[in-house]
Write an enzyme that holds these catalytic residues in place. Structure first.
Site, PDB file in Angstrom:
ATOM      1  CE  LYS A 104      12.281  -1.812  -3.727  1.00 14.98           C
ATOM      2  NZ  LYS A 104      13.610  -0.888  -3.300  1.00 14.98           N
ATOM      3  CG  HIS A 106       8.662  -2.650  -1.754  1.00 16.30           C
ATOM      4  ND1 HIS A 106       8.881  -3.695  -2.367  1.00 16.30           N
ATOM      5  CD2 HIS A 106       9.760  -2.348  -0.942  1.00 16.30           C
ATOM      6  CE1 HIS A 106      10.040  -4.025  -2.201  1.00 16.30           C
ATOM      7  NE2 HIS A 106      10.798  -3.173  -1.147  1.00 16.30           N
TER       8      HIS A 106
END
Length: 228
Positions: A104, A106
């Site tokens: 991931k 963000h």
């Protein structure tokens, strides 16, 4: 055999997780039995599953650890339900952590892990459904040890298939132990499964009949660990 082990074997059959027949494994081996932990889907099943894992962890490793790590994907719910069960059964608070298949990029939780952050000094127990070749741990171990300076206390799986690993000499569980230096344990072994489910005195009759018992014996003649 401990009562919870007998209950777990019956639980696998009742939940349609452990099946007998003719199956082709990911390894290409033809097997007379197959275990699919993805078939645990109800709240009651997941609650009981976590309790069996918790009891096996306590029996094999004790409770002197901080984090349960469950490799994606099946290890994610396993680590969650086991953390809950350890709290409910023993009053012990442990954190859960898992890896992401896709990093991931963000948000506050960016990275390749979800759940608790691994910290230096954490003592970690890894939870898996089954270890057939050790490939999953080869992928997981560097993720866990690369995140922080942690101690791996052990790996727990639900079923020890008791067949040779990639090296063709000892079981996959033994290969993991020898390679990484931490203990590997299971809730039950296939030998215990066969002992209970082929017993003519079992309530409701045997699940494993003579023909299936012969097929299992033949499978281990080919893929079981040879006695030295």
């Amino acid at each position: 055999m401990e009562t919870y082990k007998r209950e777990f074997i019956e639980f696998m059959v009742e939940s349609d997780v452990l099946k007998f027949g003719d199956f082709t494994l990911k390894s290409g081996r033809k097997s007379p039995f197959f275990m699919n932990a993805g078939a645990y889907v109800t709240g009651e099943q997941l609650k009981r599953l976590g309790e069996y894992y918790a009891r096996a962890i306590n029996d094999n490793f004790g409770l002197d650890f901080d984090v349960l790590f469950g490799p994606a994907y099946k290890g994610i719910p396993l680590s969650v339900v086991t953390a809950i069960a350890i709290h409910d059964l023993y009053g012990k608070e442990v954190r859960y952590c898992s890896n992401r298949k896709e990093v991931k990029d963000h948000g506050a939780d960016a990275g390749n892990l979800l759940g608790a952050e691994l910290k230096d000094g954490d003592r970690v127990v890894m939870v898996e459904d089954v270890t057939t070749s050790g490939k999953s741990i080869d992928e997981t171990y560097p993720i866990v040890t690369g995140a922080a300076n942690v101690e791996i206390k052990g790996l727990i799986v639900s079923l020890n298939r008791m067949e040779v690993g990639k090296g063709g000499v000892v079981t996959a569980q033994q290969e993991v132990q020898e390679k990484y230096g931490f203990p590997v344990a299971s809730i039950v072994s296939m030998a215990e499964v066969v002992e209970l489910l082929s017993d003519p005195a079992r309530e409701g009759g045997p699940v494993i009949d003579e023909a299936m018992k012969a097929a299992i014996d033949a499978y281990y003649e080919q893929y079981g660990v040879k006695q030295q």
